[in-house]
Design a protein around this motif. Structure first.
Motif, PDB file in Angstrom:
ATOM      1  N   TYR A   1       0.742  -1.383  -0.047  1.00 61.48           N
ATOM      2  CA  TYR A   1       0.111   0.000   0.027  1.00 61.48           C
ATOM      3  C   TYR A   1       0.952   1.123   0.080  1.00 61.48           C
ATOM      4  O   TYR A   1       0.513   2.235  -0.891  1.00 61.48           O
ATOM      5  N   PRO A   2       1.878   1.381   0.541  1.00 61.55           N
ATOM      6  CA  PRO A   2       2.680   2.657   0.776  1.00 61.55           C
ATOM      7  C   PRO A   2       2.914   3.139  -0.710  1.00 61.55           C
ATOM      8  O   PRO A   2       3.008   4.123  -1.158  1.00 61.55           O
ATOM      9  N   PRO A   3       3.802   2.281  -1.357  1.00 64.97           N
ATOM     10  CA  PRO A   3       3.984   2.444  -2.919  1.00 64.97           C
ATOM     11  C   PRO A   3       3.028   2.669  -3.685  1.00 64.97           C
ATOM     12  O   PRO A   3       3.001   3.655  -4.564  1.00 64.97           O
TER      13      PRO A   3
ATOM     14  N   PRO B   1      -2.852   0.791  -7.598  1.00 62.50           N
ATOM     15  CA  PRO B   1      -2.073  -0.294  -7.176  1.00 62.50           C
ATOM     16  C   PRO B   1      -0.949  -0.688  -7.967  1.00 62.50           C
ATOM     17  O   PRO B   1      -0.801  -0.654  -9.048  1.00 62.50           O
ATOM     18  N   VAL B   2      -0.093  -0.991  -6.995  1.00 66.86           N
ATOM     19  CA  VAL B   2       1.428  -1.306  -7.608  1.00 66.86           C
ATOM     20  C   VAL B   2       1.521  -2.892  -7.037  1.00 66.86           C
ATOM     21  O   VAL B   2       1.454  -3.078  -5.907  1.00 66.86           O
ATOM     22  N   SER B   3       2.317  -3.567  -7.647  1.00 65.02           N
ATOM     23  CA  SER B   3       2.459  -4.947  -7.304  1.00 65.02           C
ATOM     24  C   SER B   3       3.705  -5.152  -6.841  1.00 65.02           C
ATOM     25  O   SER B   3       4.691  -4.409  -7.310  1.00 65.02           O
TER      26      SER B   3
ATOM     27  N   GLY C   1       0.284  -9.362  -2.509  1.00 63.73           N
ATOM     28  CA  GLY C   1       1.345  -8.743  -3.268  1.00 63.73           C
ATOM     29  C   GLY C   1       0.751  -7.387  -4.103  1.00 63.73           C
ATOM     30  O   GLY C   1       1.471  -6.621  -4.457  1.00 63.73           O
ATOM     31  N   ARG C   2      -0.578  -7.318  -4.156  1.00 63.49           N
ATOM     32  CA  ARG C   2      -0.982  -6.115  -4.855  1.00 63.49           C
ATOM     33  C   ARG C   2      -2.434  -5.621  -4.393  1.00 63.49           C
ATOM     34  O   ARG C   2      -3.278  -6.479  -3.959  1.00 63.49           O
ATOM     35  N   PRO C   3      -2.667  -4.482  -3.945  1.00 62.52           N
ATOM     36  CA  PRO C   3      -4.159  -4.062  -3.402  1.00 62.52           C
ATOM     37  C   PRO C   3      -4.947  -4.321  -4.391  1.00 62.52           C
ATOM     38  O   PRO C   3      -5.080  -4.079  -5.481  1.00 62.52           O
ATOM     39  N   GLY C   4      -6.212  -4.585  -3.861  1.00 60.18           N
ATOM     40  CA  GLY C   4      -7.494  -4.730  -4.623  1.00 60.18           C
ATOM     41  C   GLY C   4      -7.917  -3.437  -5.185  1.00 60.18           C
ATOM     42  O   GLY C   4      -7.796  -2.364  -4.711  1.00 60.18           O
ATOM     43  N   ASP C   5      -8.246  -3.429  -6.289  1.00 57.76           N
ATOM     44  CA  ASP C   5      -8.842  -2.284  -6.878  1.00 57.76           C
ATOM     45  C   ASP C   5      -9.904  -1.297  -6.226  1.00 57.76           C
ATOM     46  O   ASP C   5      -9.865  -0.321  -5.992  1.00 57.76           O
TER      47      ASP C   5
ATOM     48  N   TYR D   1     -10.411   7.396   2.523  1.00 53.15           N
ATOM     49  CA  TYR D   1     -11.057   7.369   4.062  1.00 53.15           C
ATOM     50  C   TYR D   1     -10.015   6.969   5.044  1.00 53.15           C
ATOM     51  O   TYR D   1     -10.104   7.042   6.178  1.00 53.15           O
ATOM     52  N   VAL D   2      -8.978   6.290   4.611  1.00 51.66           N
ATOM     53  CA  VAL D   2      -7.802   5.813   5.508  1.00 51.66           C
ATOM     54  C   VAL D   2      -6.773   6.963   5.823  1.00 51.66           C
ATOM     55  O   VAL D   2      -6.267   7.569   4.814  1.00 51.66           O
ATOM     56  N   SER D   3      -6.465   7.143   6.907  1.00 52.63           N
ATOM     57  CA  SER D   3      -5.528   8.641   7.239  1.00 52.63           C
ATOM     58  C   SER D   3      -4.176   8.133   6.676  1.00 52.63           C
ATOM     59  O   SER D   3      -3.456   9.020   6.202  1.00 52.63           O
ATOM     60  N   ASP D   4      -3.592   6.905   7.326  1.00 52.81           N
ATOM     61  CA  ASP D   4      -2.243   6.553   6.929  1.00 52.81           C
ATOM     62  C   ASP D   4      -2.317   5.080   6.742  1.00 52.81           C
ATOM     63  O   ASP D   4      -2.915   4.211   7.412  1.00 52.81           O
ATOM     64  N   VAL D   5      -1.016   4.547   6.102  1.00 50.81           N
ATOM     65  CA  VAL D   5      -0.876   3.227   6.491  1.00 50.81           C
ATOM     66  C   VAL D   5       0.537   3.039   6.827  1.00 50.81           C
ATOM     67  O   VAL D   5       1.521   3.700   6.349  1.00 50.81           O
ATOM     68  N   VAL D   6       1.032   2.494   7.754  1.00 51.15           N
ATOM     69  CA  VAL D   6       2.125   2.223   8.624  1.00 51.15           C
ATOM     70  C   VAL D   6       2.716   0.759   8.258  1.00 51.15           C
ATOM     71  O   VAL D   6       1.898  -0.153   8.081  1.00 51.15           O
TER      72      VAL D   6
END
Length: 422
Positions: free
Chosen positions: A231-233, A240-242, A256-260, A269-274
């Motif tokens: 998710y960060p990249p 979405p990046v694999s 390995g890849r976020p869903g569309d 809606y999400v503030s941050d991904v750590v």
């Protein structure tokens, strides 16, 4: 997300593009909650004194590890299958998973009277395979990875007409996971921060959408394992990046890849991904087991791991979602050992001692005097690096924590024992 059952009748379909407005989101999520009534448990929200003391405000654990089938997955799987038109559901459903999604689909299909076929990678832990079969699904072992199993499941869906139940990339699945967000608001109306594990993103997208649709100002923070953080990249790229490779003990969020579909909701809606380290994951699993008396899998411990990271700034009240508790006993043994080492409570070292009668006994006496519990000893005499008059002893030692560990090493060094680490 779409509340219309007919939108869910195409195998593997997913709705991408701009997310619906909050009012439509809320209608869809509330409809999913009605569907799940008497199916999914309202899991407890447990206060955590030790985490509250750490951040200086109330922290609660949302115990989805106590959900039916051991994780939140029953929510999305049941809503997805329930929204299929009856004639479509009769064709059966198919899924690919190494664990939680497999069990969620198998149980949901059984409750709804649908035939379920689940493709699992060869070498999947036996307890997870048996649990999936136990819920009534036909299990097919295919491929070395979940991605390979998913390709086989997709081919099966195309050949048979069975509906592919994707683990995260479908609006109805996200709507089901979003019901967890409604529960959090009911149990902790003034929640300011919600920490959610993130793999493909279905759970985080659903929870964040639910809170936003209800008008909550709570920040939702996604947590990924550093070794499988797509998710960060992806967020930085705007799509979405694999990942080229992944390496983490948290198989529940190793995607390995976020869903569309979830990506668009998370971006809005999400503030941050750590991200959190493997050491933090294993240490958190151990702490949750010891302090909260709750068994979680590594993915489920990710939010607690984030709270233990000094760099994370959160506003209380905080809710940390323990997403699942399905862990293979053999993996649990290794993770606990790793967690004890990360917490400074497990020490592997090699010590050179004189090759003379009583040499090993003298070393063990010193360790006993330091109150160190020796778990294992290996005596090695043959090595090109050893002098003729010495042997090397490999030791596994249990300690009371980092301070005790340093005391032991300092004591051995003061006496003159050469120490190296395994």
């Amino acid at each position: 997300m779409s509340p219309h059952p007919e939108s869910s009748t195409v195998p593997g379909s997913a709705v991408a593009g701009a997310p619906p407005e909050p009012s439509r989101l809320l209608s869809d999520i509330e409809a999913a909650a009605v569907t799940l009534r008497d199916v999914a448990r309202v899991t407890p929200l447990e206060s955590s004194r030790w985490l509250s003391d750490r951040i200086g405000g109330p922290v609660f654990l949302k115990c989805e590890n106590l959900q039916r089938a051991g994780s939140f997955k029953i929510r999305g799987a049941y809503v997805r299958i329930a929204r299929l038109a009856p004639e479509v559901r009769e064709r059966g459903v198919v899924a690919a998973s190494a664990g939680n999604h497999a069990q969620g689909v198998a149980l949901a299909a059984r409750l709804l009277g649908a035939k379920a076929t689940v493709f699992m990678p060869v070498g999947v832990p036996i307890p997870k395979e048996e649990a999936t079969r136990g819920y009534g699904a036909e299990v097919v072992l295919e491929g070395a990875t979940v991605d390979e199993a998913l390709r086989a499941a997709t081919a099966y869906a195309e050949a048979t007409g069975a509906v592919l139940i994707h683990p995260f990339d479908h609006p109805d699945v996200i709507a089901g996971q979003a019901t967890l967000g409604l529960e959090i608001l009911e149990q902790c109306p003034d929640v300011a921060t919600v920490l959610v594990p993130v793999g493909g993103g279905g759970l985080a997208a659903g929870v964040a959408a639910a809170l936003a649709a209800r008008g909550s100002r709570a920040r939702v923070i996604g947590v990924q394992a550093a070794g499988a953080a797509a998710y960060p990249p992806s967020l930085a790229a705007g799509h979405p990046v694999s990942l080229e490779s992944m390496a983490t003990m948290a198989d529940g969020i190793a995607v390995g890849r976020p869903g569309d579909a979830p990506f668009e909701l998370i971006r809005r809606y999400v503030s941050d991904v750590v991200t959190v380290s493997e050491e933090a994951l294993s240490r958190s699993l151990l702490l949750v087991l010891e302090r909260a008396k709750l068994l979680v899998e590594p993915a489920g411990a990710a939010p607690v791991a984030a709270l233990l990271e000094a760099s994370l700034d959160v506003e209380p009240p905080v809710v940390a979602v323990l997403s699942g508790g399905n862990i293979d006993p053999l993996v649990l043994m290794r993770v606990l050992r790793h967690g004890m080492a990360a917490a400074g409570r497990y020490l592997s070292l090699r010590v050179r001692v004189p090759d003379q009668p009583g040499g090993l006994a003298a070393l063990l006496t010193e360790l006993a005097a330091a109150d160190a519990n020796v778990l294992d000893v290996v005596h090695e005499r043959t090595s090109a690096s050893l002098h003729l008059n010495e042997v090397e002893v490999a030791l596994q030692v249990e300690t009371r924590g980092r301070h005790h560990r340093e005391e032991i090493l300092k004591r051995l060094g003061k006496i003159g024992y050469p120490v190296s680490f395994s």
